[in-house]
Enzyme design. Structure first.
Site, short mmCIF file in Angstrom:
data_model
loop_
_atom_site.label_atom_id
_atom_site.label_comp_id
_atom_site.label_asym_id
_atom_site.label_seq_id
_atom_site.Cartn_x
_atom_site.Cartn_y
_atom_site.Cartn_z
N ASP A 112 28.33 -88.01 -20.51
CA ASP A 112 28.45 -87.02 -19.54
C ASP A 112 27.25 -86.70 -19.14
O ASP A 112 26.70 -85.48 -19.05
CB ASP A 112 29.18 -85.80 -19.89
CG ASP A 112 29.45 -84.78 -18.98
OD1 ASP A 112 29.55 -85.11 -17.65
OD2 ASP A 112 29.58 -83.52 -19.14
N ASN A 139 27.31 -74.15 -25.01
CA ASN A 139 28.91 -74.09 -25.14
C ASN A 139 29.44 -75.02 -25.86
O ASN A 139 30.30 -74.64 -26.67
CB ASN A 139 29.68 -73.92 -24.11
CG ASN A 139 31.05 -73.85 -24.10
OD1 ASN A 139 31.44 -72.95 -24.58
ND2 ASN A 139 31.54 -74.94 -23.86
N HIS A 140 28.72 -76.20 -26.28
CA HIS A 140 29.19 -77.26 -26.93
C HIS A 140 28.20 -78.38 -27.23
O HIS A 140 27.17 -78.13 -26.95
CB HIS A 140 30.18 -77.85 -25.97
CG HIS A 140 29.64 -78.41 -24.67
ND1 HIS A 140 29.93 -77.57 -23.38
CD2 HIS A 140 29.22 -79.38 -24.23
CE1 HIS A 140 29.38 -78.00 -22.45
NE2 HIS A 140 28.89 -79.18 -22.72
N GLN A 193 33.13 -83.52 -26.11
CA GLN A 193 32.35 -82.20 -26.05
C GLN A 193 33.02 -81.12 -26.94
O GLN A 193 33.23 -80.02 -25.94
CB GLN A 193 31.78 -81.75 -24.65
CG GLN A 193 31.09 -82.93 -24.02
CD GLN A 193 30.89 -82.80 -22.56
OE1 GLN A 193 32.17 -82.89 -21.70
NE2 GLN A 193 29.89 -82.75 -21.85
N ASP A 248 23.87 -73.86 -19.81
CA ASP A 248 24.92 -74.86 -19.14
C ASP A 248 26.24 -74.10 -19.97
O ASP A 248 26.28 -74.12 -21.16
CB ASP A 248 24.70 -76.24 -19.61
CG ASP A 248 25.90 -77.08 -18.96
OD1 ASP A 248 26.15 -76.77 -17.73
OD2 ASP A 248 26.65 -77.64 -19.66
N LEU A 252 31.30 -68.99 -23.78
CA LEU A 252 30.89 -68.96 -25.17
C LEU A 252 31.90 -68.34 -26.26
O LEU A 252 31.96 -68.81 -27.22
CB LEU A 252 29.36 -68.13 -25.33
CG LEU A 252 28.37 -68.72 -24.54
CD1 LEU A 252 27.02 -68.06 -24.62
CD2 LEU A 252 28.25 -70.31 -24.78
N GLU A 266 24.15 -70.69 -15.95
CA GLU A 266 25.11 -71.53 -15.24
C GLU A 266 26.50 -70.98 -15.06
O GLU A 266 27.48 -71.49 -16.10
CB GLU A 266 25.02 -72.95 -15.68
CG GLU A 266 25.42 -74.13 -14.93
CD GLU A 266 26.95 -74.31 -15.13
OE1 GLU A 266 27.80 -74.64 -13.83
OE2 GLU A 266 27.30 -74.47 -16.34
N HIS A 311 23.60 -81.67 -8.88
CA HIS A 311 23.95 -82.97 -9.80
C HIS A 311 25.51 -83.00 -9.72
O HIS A 311 26.30 -83.97 -10.14
CB HIS A 311 23.53 -82.77 -11.26
CG HIS A 311 24.04 -81.66 -11.87
ND1 HIS A 311 23.51 -80.48 -11.69
CD2 HIS A 311 24.96 -81.37 -12.80
CE1 HIS A 311 24.22 -79.56 -12.32
NE2 HIS A 311 25.12 -80.06 -13.23
#
Length: 531
Positions: free
Chosen positions: A93, A135-136, A201, A233, A238, A275, A342
């Site tokens: 990713d 988060n991951h 993820q 990100d 969370l 983000e 992106h």
């Protein structure tokens, strides 16, 4: 007791009332208090200049070659370099699937090359921020590799497991059309793990205090080596709570406040960027009372700029930035504003009628469709119909807005969608992810045109942007003032005043000539008046 330690203690006891790991965290922070050789002189550095967002591998290849590009960036007017994911990753990713939070990818030159690059960038007055997926992790991270093998693994509780795939049923699918569930079955332990993005993820479990402590150690490591800021990100996701949509929960804000207090305790000047692709009324919560993230992205204004140009109507922008949609933010905080990034041109938070219009105006190729009509992928130059005047108008609008503008790599030279890269990545990951159209390698030929060929669109775009940025830098005092936005017969007029100085930016969004204030603007023309 130090104020920051007091804040950490209070929030920790709310998050983990029955846990005794607080001393572990405090001992760590105290041990690192005096270990910082570099701290930015201006702790509000994120409020000025231009952010340049890029992938190192696609822009230059590696950090040694990135060093050679610093003069190009400096010449354009870049003051902040946002490096899209650079940490170790299987790259399924684009690097947002991190397998090692402490090491830069080998193919980019590893940590030592990165540290040298940071020092050189700082010498040229460029701040460095990069992405950390808080988060991951990747499913190839050693924590997950161990956790999935045994329910007795010491890392088992770093992730979220369930005997069924029905838990957290109100959590929406973020990658609709590409991922069918937030749960994936793990045959090794006969249960499911939770993920908000791709199944590669797995989400981290912040109910486990070890995860929070580990993330603070990660931030501290990079801060010690001169990184100025972190893009957080997937910040809104969370904390997970049954019976909720698992977004924007109060516990998530407590975690972010702990991150901020910990970094400020060590030394102020490190910026946290939220983000949070949410409506502004939700995003402002991520600033807290100047005690959470210093910066957030203003996602909703992005599609409104495009809509305003398509319909020749500045009200789309003015309404979005009005108090009813974008509440005031603390003085120390800042929006990052942008035209492209992106990801996709997101339509997630425009109303259905506006979404239909945007798809009609800008979905020029059905393959650009992202998440079943919730976004349109593609480069700015393509989306503006390869009309350099509209590209420059869009930049003039962007630079008119309150907030620090972001330039997505290559847009400054009129880079185009990359068919070859899209096909290559689609085959590699097995998903038709249209965002790969706007993630191709930096176009060196267009860069040469931008610098040398006055007849090319690349030259006109690059030098048009540079001229605006030079004016912005020369009038930094004016651009630190709040602006007044007006719609005068399709002209987006933006005024800033300080003492007896003023700057007025006129952006003609229409396809007709317009005359006002003794100025005549041609279709899609802009004019900056400084007095």
């Amino acid at each position: 007791m130090d104020d920051k330690i007091k804040i950490i203690t209070e929030l920790w006891n709310k998050l983990y009332p029955d846990n005794n790991k607080l001393e572990t965290l405090l001992d760590f922070l105290k041990s690192k208090k005096d270990s910082f050789a570099y701290i930015p002189k201006d702790k509000f550095w994120y409020k000025k200049g231009l952010v340049y967002s890029t992938y190192v591998d696609l822009f230059a290849g590696d950090f040694d070659k990135m060093k050679e590009k610093l003069d190009y960036l400096s010449n354009l007017g870049v003051t902040i370099l946002w490096l899209l994911p650079i940490l170790q990753s299987p790259m399924k990713d684009q690097g947002f699937d991190i397998s090692d939070f402490y090491n830069v990818r080998d193919e980019l030159g590893g940590n030592e090359s990165f540290f040298e690059f940071i020092n050189l960038a700082h010498e040229k007055g460029i701040k460095i921020l990069f992405d950390v997926a808080i988060n991951h992790t990747s499913d190839e991270h050693p924590w997950f590799q161990e956790a999935k093998r045994s329910k007795d693994s010491k890392y088992r509780d770093y992730y979220i497991w369930s005997d069924t795939d029905k838990k957290y049923s109100q959590a929406r699918l973020l990658f609709k059309g590409m991922v069918n569930s937030n749960w994936t079955y793990n045959p090794e332990t006969s249960d499911y793990y939770f993920h908000r993005f791709y199944e590669i993820q797995p989400d981290l479990n912040y109910r486990n205090p070890d995860v929070l402590i580990e993330m603070i150690k990660i931030f501290t490591f990079w801060k010690e080596h001169g990184v100025d800021g972190f893009r957080m990100d997937a910040a809104p996701f969370l904390w997970k709570e049954e019976g909720t949509n698992c977004e924007n929960l109060i516990q998530t804000h407590w975690i972010l406040k702990i991150f901020r207090a910990a970094l400020d305790y060590l030394k102020e000047g490190t910026a946290l960027i939220a983000e949070a692709n949410q409506p502004p009324k939700d995003v402002v919560a991520y600033f807290g009372n100047s005690d959470e993230c210093q910066v957030a992205y203003h996602f909703p204004v992005m599609p409104k700029i495009f809509l305003a140009i398509a319909e020749g109507n500045p009200n789309y922008i003015i309404d979005t930035l009005s108090e009813k949609i974008t509440p005031s933010i603390p003085e120390d905080c800042q929006w990052f504003v942008f035209l492209r990034c992106h990801d996709e041109l997101t339509l997630e938070f425009v109303d259905p009628e506006e979404r239909a219009k945007m798809l009609k105006y800008y979905l020029l190729d059905e393959r650009w469709n992202f998440r079943e009509g919730e976004g349109i992928a593609g480069r700015l130059y393509n989306q503006m119909g390869k009309d350099y005047k509209k590209v420059l108008l869009a930049y003039s609008i962007l630079f008119s807005l309150d907030g620090t503008p972001i330039n997505y790599y290559g847009d400054e030279i009129g880079m185009e969608n990359n068919e070859e890269f899209y096909k290559k990545m689609t085959e590699k990951i097995g998903y038709k992810d249209s965002r790969f159209f706007n993630r191709g390698p930096f176009d060196e030929e267009k860069r040469k045109e931008a610098l040398n060929n006055q007849e090319s669109d690349s030259y006109k775009i690059f030098h048009g942007i540079k001229k605006m940025l030079d004016l912005k830098q020369a009038n930094e005092d004016l651009f630190s003032e709040k602006s007044t936005y007006e719609n005068i017969d399709g002209v987006f007029k933006v005024t800033r005043k300080k003492g007896n100085k003023s700057i007025v930016i006129y952006n003609n969004l229409t396809a007709e000539s317009k005359s006002l204030d003794n100025i005549t603007l041609q279709p899609h023309e802009y004019f900056w008046k400084i007095s």
